[in-house]
Design a protein around this motif. Structure first.
Motif, PDB file in Angstrom:
ATOM      1  N   ASN A   1       0.803  -1.229   0.000  1.00 43.24           N
ATOM      2  CA  ASN A   1       0.000   0.000   0.000  1.00 43.24           C
ATOM      3  C   ASN A   1       0.830   1.270   0.000  1.00 43.24           C
ATOM      4  N   SER A   2       2.138   1.161   0.231  1.00 45.52           N
ATOM      5  CA  SER A   2       2.992   2.341   0.248  1.00 45.52           C
ATOM      6  C   SER A   2       4.413   1.908  -0.095  1.00 45.52           C
ATOM      7  N   GLY A   3       5.212   2.881  -0.500  1.00 45.17           N
ATOM      8  CA  GLY A   3       6.598   2.594  -0.837  1.00 45.17           C
ATOM      9  C   GLY A   3       7.351   2.028   0.355  1.00 45.17           C
ATOM     10  N   ALA A   4       7.110   2.616   1.534  1.00 43.57           N
ATOM     11  CA  ALA A   4       7.796   2.142   2.736  1.00 43.57           C
ATOM     12  C   ALA A   4       7.451   0.681   2.999  1.00 43.57           C
ATOM     13  N   GLU A   5       6.196   0.330   2.809  1.00 45.18           N
ATOM     14  CA  GLU A   5       5.772  -1.048   3.074  1.00 45.18           C
ATOM     15  C   GLU A   5       6.397  -2.009   2.053  1.00 45.18           C
ATOM     16  N   ALA A   6       6.503  -1.568   0.798  1.00 46.62           N
ATOM     17  CA  ALA A   6       7.153  -2.402  -0.220  1.00 46.62           C
ATOM     18  C   ALA A   6       8.631  -2.595   0.133  1.00 46.62           C
ATOM     19  N   ASN A   7       9.291  -1.518   0.584  1.00 54.11           N
ATOM     20  CA  ASN A   7      10.702  -1.621   0.961  1.00 54.11           C
ATOM     21  C   ASN A   7      10.888  -2.487   2.205  1.00 54.11           C
ATOM     22  N   GLU A   8       9.979  -2.336   3.151  1.00 51.28           N
ATOM     23  CA  GLU A   8       9.994  -3.193   4.340  1.00 51.28           C
ATOM     24  C   GLU A   8       9.925  -4.663   3.897  1.00 51.28           C
TER      25      GLU A   8
ATOM     26  N   SER B   1      20.208   8.513   1.119  1.00 54.34           N
ATOM     27  CA  SER B   1      19.131   7.763   0.483  1.00 54.34           C
ATOM     28  C   SER B   1      17.836   7.968   1.262  1.00 54.34           C
ATOM     29  N   PHE B   2      16.720   7.656   0.599  1.00 54.72           N
ATOM     30  CA  PHE B   2      15.408   7.718   1.261  1.00 54.72           C
ATOM     31  C   PHE B   2      14.618   6.472   0.902  1.00 54.72           C
ATOM     32  N   HIS B   3      14.218   5.707   1.908  1.00 58.28           N
ATOM     33  CA  HIS B   3      13.491   4.469   1.641  1.00 58.28           C
ATOM     34  C   HIS B   3      12.152   4.383   2.365  1.00 58.28           C
ATOM     35  N   GLY B   4      11.776   5.439   3.103  1.00 61.96           N
ATOM     36  CA  GLY B   4      10.463   5.412   3.740  1.00 61.96           C
ATOM     37  C   GLY B   4      10.511   5.755   5.215  1.00 61.96           C
ATOM     38  N   ARG B   5       9.341   5.680   5.862  1.00 66.07           N
ATOM     39  CA  ARG B   5       9.200   6.191   7.216  1.00 66.07           C
ATOM     40  C   ARG B   5       8.766   5.154   8.253  1.00 66.07           C
TER      41      ARG B   5
ATOM     42  N   LEU C   1      19.609   0.428  -3.288  1.00 65.03           N
ATOM     43  CA  LEU C   1      19.744   1.840  -3.653  1.00 65.03           C
ATOM     44  C   LEU C   1      18.608   2.314  -4.547  1.00 65.03           C
ATOM     45  N   GLU C   2      18.458   3.635  -4.622  1.00 62.06           N
ATOM     46  CA  GLU C   2      17.573   4.272  -5.592  1.00 62.06           C
ATOM     47  C   GLU C   2      18.397   4.538  -6.850  1.00 62.06           C
ATOM     48  N   PRO C   3      17.925   4.155  -8.030  1.00 59.37           N
ATOM     49  CA  PRO C   3      18.679   4.454  -9.257  1.00 59.37           C
ATOM     50  C   PRO C   3      18.903   5.958  -9.452  1.00 59.37           C
TER      51      PRO C   3
ATOM     52  N   GLY D   1      16.050  10.510  -5.030  1.00 64.10           N
ATOM     53  CA  GLY D   1      15.025  11.531  -5.210  1.00 64.10           C
ATOM     54  C   GLY D   1      15.054  12.574  -4.114  1.00 64.10           C
ATOM     55  N   GLU D   2      14.686  12.166  -2.886  1.00 64.42           N
ATOM     56  CA  GLU D   2      14.662  13.106  -1.759  1.00 64.42           C
ATOM     57  C   GLU D   2      16.056  13.652  -1.477  1.00 64.42           C
ATOM     58  N   GLY D   3      17.070  12.876  -1.790  1.00 64.05           N
ATOM     59  CA  GLY D   3      18.459  13.293  -1.551  1.00 64.05           C
ATOM     60  C   GLY D   3      18.913  14.414  -2.481  1.00 64.05           C
TER      61      GLY D   3
ATOM     62  N   VAL E   1      16.792  -2.605  -6.029  1.00 62.20           N
ATOM     63  CA  VAL E   1      16.567  -1.215  -6.452  1.00 62.20           C
ATOM     64  C   VAL E   1      15.231  -0.722  -5.901  1.00 62.20           C
ATOM     65  N   ASP E   2      15.292   0.421  -5.239  1.00 63.68           N
ATOM     66  CA  ASP E   2      14.096   1.106  -4.751  1.00 63.68           C
ATOM     67  C   ASP E   2      13.652   2.052  -5.868  1.00 63.68           C
ATOM     68  N   GLU E   3      12.669   1.606  -6.633  1.00 66.27           N
ATOM     69  CA  GLU E   3      12.162   2.411  -7.752  1.00 66.27           C
ATOM     70  C   GLU E   3      10.809   3.034  -7.413  1.00 66.27           C
ATOM     71  N   VAL E   4      10.611   3.307  -6.127  1.00 64.21           N
ATOM     72  CA  VAL E   4       9.349   3.901  -5.695  1.00 64.21           C
ATOM     73  C   VAL E   4       9.139   5.248  -6.398  1.00 64.21           C
ATOM     74  N   GLN E   5      10.219   6.019  -6.546  1.00 61.01           N
ATOM     75  CA  GLN E   5      10.087   7.316  -7.216  1.00 61.01           C
ATOM     76  C   GLN E   5      10.434   7.236  -8.707  1.00 61.01           C
ATOM     77  N   THR E   6      11.369   6.351  -9.077  1.00 60.30           N
ATOM     78  CA  THR E   6      11.875   6.322 -10.456  1.00 60.30           C
ATOM     79  C   THR E   6      11.114   5.367 -11.366  1.00 60.30           C
TER      80      THR E   6
ATOM     81  N   GLY F   1       6.239   2.180  -6.119  1.00 61.77           N
ATOM     82  CA  GLY F   1       5.242   2.898  -5.324  1.00 61.77           C
ATOM     83  C   GLY F   1       4.823   4.116  -6.125  1.00 61.77           C
ATOM     84  N   LYS F   2       4.458   5.161  -5.437  1.00 60.84           N
ATOM     85  CA  LYS F   2       4.128   6.428  -6.088  1.00 60.84           C
ATOM     86  C   LYS F   2       3.422   6.253  -7.446  1.00 60.84           C
ATOM     87  N   GLY F   3       4.120   6.450  -8.549  1.00 59.12           N
ATOM     88  CA  GLY F   3       3.510   6.481  -9.875  1.00 59.12           C
ATOM     89  C   GLY F   3       2.702   5.266 -10.274  1.00 59.12           C
TER      90      GLY F   3
HETATM   91  C1  LIG Z   1       8.509   8.197  -1.505  1.00 65.99           C
HETATM   92  C2  LIG Z   1       9.572   7.176  -1.430  1.00 65.99           C
HETATM   93  C3  LIG Z   1       9.485   6.085  -0.529  1.00 65.99           C
HETATM   94  C4  LIG Z   1       8.373   5.961   0.472  1.00 65.99           C
HETATM   95  O1  LIG Z   1       7.134   5.767  -0.135  1.00 65.99           O
HETATM   96  P1  LIG Z   1       5.800   5.980   0.741  1.00 65.99           P
HETATM   97  O2  LIG Z   1       4.704   5.577  -0.195  1.00 65.99           O
HETATM   98  O3  LIG Z   1       5.763   7.414   1.131  1.00 65.99           O
HETATM   99  O4  LIG Z   1       5.910   5.089   1.913  1.00 65.99           O
HETATM  100  C5  LIG Z   1      10.467   5.130  -0.568  1.00 65.99           C
HETATM  101  N1  LIG Z   1      11.493   5.218  -1.428  1.00 65.99           N
HETATM  102  C6  LIG Z   1      11.615   6.228  -2.295  1.00 65.99           C
HETATM  103  C7  LIG Z   1      12.759   6.253  -3.244  1.00 65.99           C
HETATM  104  C8  LIG Z   1      10.671   7.256  -2.324  1.00 65.99           C
HETATM  105  O5  LIG Z   1      10.804   8.276  -3.159  1.00 65.99           O
END
Ligand SMILES: *Cc1c(COP(=O)(O)O)cnc(C)c1O
Length: 396
Positions: free
Chosen positions: A100-107, A133-137, A185-187, A190-192, A218-223, A247-249
């Motif tokens: 349901n969220s990027g953080a949950e997918a990364n978890e 890097s940013f992988h969620g909350r 890693l994120e390819p 994004g937040e960085g 690869v964390d492609e939540v944003q990419t 995630g996201k898109g």
């Molecule tokens: C936004 C983001 C997340 C977290 O996704 P959420 O849906 O907010 O939990 C994880 N990784 C990357 C690269 C993001 O940009």
């Protein structure tokens, strides 16, 4: 409509929000409570891949809401099957778990790697991640993230996430020990600050992972899902990761995310992973609609063309204002300013009248652009004109 201060104060105060209530959106435009319009180059943080309230999404939601909303993740449903088939057919992955969220997918990716380590690598559990890097909350994904200050916020951390430096292969190699199970890693960070991993670095990580029997995540939540001009960003470098998160898109604005893995890595036993809403047909039907739009003839080509236009326009602003440059991939781009007035520019852009402009400054000297993937040529041109006007006002 008046701004309802007392009502707004019923919301937990987790971020400094402007005194604006958005009431409707269409494509690249948002409208607030007072009827003012905003050109949106944030799009929910790269979430609304097809813009606000696109007809494909509304159709998918309406049809699915009248058909089946959630039979339970313990039963098959058709949209989840359809979306998983599409993702595995278009990538190097064989299995998908929807979240349901990027953080949950990364978890989930972290759990999968640790499980794989228990089964194949004598309990190896450490996952090398990168500074900034940013992988969620969630607690584990915050621990995996390399955001300054997050090592002590909500301490103690979840252990097992040593940090290396982006685009520095030696810094990764130096951290590998018998307990290392994966590199994540994120390819493009994004937040960085929209910093792409180089092709050399991606290929080096793949080689390093193969040499030491590690997983590449690869964390492609944003990419992912077209943001960088290809369906997935890892495809730019020619390497094939073992695990990918989305995630996201993928949901075009609704809560949908995915954990994708190769067959040999898909080692969850029954009961290891799950979740009440995971893979529900209402959200996965939207994912199917987004995927089919992205894969339609010429769509990703359009993303690449708009990316080129945006990049050239930002470079022209660099020339004019003496900024330091622009960078990114596809329609995830950043303008590097020559001073720390990014937040002032963002504020002035929002407050512009009669129409506002929505931008984001992930760092004080940086502006980030994440328009809808179907943003038009005219909208990109308009954004560049308005941005130039805002800069002139802020710097006068
Ligand atoms: C936004 C983001 C997340 C977290 O996704 P959420 O849906 O907010 O939990 C994880 N990784 C990357 C690269 C993001 O940009």
């Amino acid at each position: 409509m008046e701004f309802d201060r007392a009502g707004a104060d019923a919301l937990m105060d987790i971020v400094a929000r402007p005194e604006v209530v958005f009431v409707r959106g269409e494509g690249s435009w948002l409208e607030d409570h007072a009827g003012k319009r905003y050109l949106d180059f944030i799009q929910g943080w790269a979430v609304n891949s097809l813009g606000h309230c696109p007809p494909q999404l509304r159709r998918a939601l309406e049809t699915q809401a009248g058909t089946l909303i959630n039979p339970s993740p313990a039963f098959y449903n058709q949209p989840a099957i359809e979306l998983a088939k599409r993702i595995t057919g278009a990538s190097c992955f064989d299995r998908v778990f929807f979240a349901n969220s990027g953080a949950e997918a990364n978890e989930g990716a972290i759990k999968l790697a640790r499980k794989w380590g228990q089964l194949n690598r004598n309990g190896a559990y450490k996952i090398i991640t990168l500074d900034h890097s940013f992988h969620g909350r969630t607690l584990a994904t915050m621990s995996a993230s390399g955001k300054a200050g997050w090592d002590t916020l909500f301490a103690p951390q979840v252990p097992g996430f040593p940090k290396a430096t982006l685009n520095d292969l030696d810094s990764v190699r130096a951290l590998i020990d018998a307990d290392t199970v994966a590199i994540m890693l994120e390819p493009v960070q994004g937040e960085g600050g929209v910093i792409p991993a180089t092709t050399e670095f991606m290929q080096g990580l793949r080689a390093l992972a193969d040499e030491h029997n590690l997983l590449l995540i690869v964390d492609e939540v944003q990419t992912g899902f077209g943001r960088t001009g290809t369906l997935f960003a890892y495809q730019h470098s020619g390497v094939e990761p073992d695990i990918m998160t989305l995630g996201k898109g993928i949901g075009g604005g609704v809560p949908l995310a995915a954990l994708c893995a190769r067959e040999a890595v898909s080692c969850f036993a029954h009961g290891d992973q799950g979740g009440t809403y995971n893979g529900n047909p209402l959200m996965t039907a939207v994912g199917v609609a987004v995927f089919d739009t992205l894969m339609a003839d010429g769509f990703l080509q359009g993303v690449q063309e708009r990316a080129k236009q945006l990049s050239e326009g930002l470079l022209a602003l660099c020339e004019k204002w003496g900024f330091k440059g622009e960078r990114g991939a596809g329609l995830l781009r950043a303008l590097v300013l020559d001073r720390d007035d990014g937040p002032a520019i963002v504020k002035a852009a929002l407050e512009s009248s009669p129409e506002g402009l929505l931008l984001n400054a992930p760092r004080p000297n940086l502006l980030r652009f994440m328009p809808a993937l179907n943003v038009t040529q005219d909208e990109v041109a308009l954004m560049l004109t308005r941005l130039d006007e805002v800069i002139a006002r802020v710097r006068s």
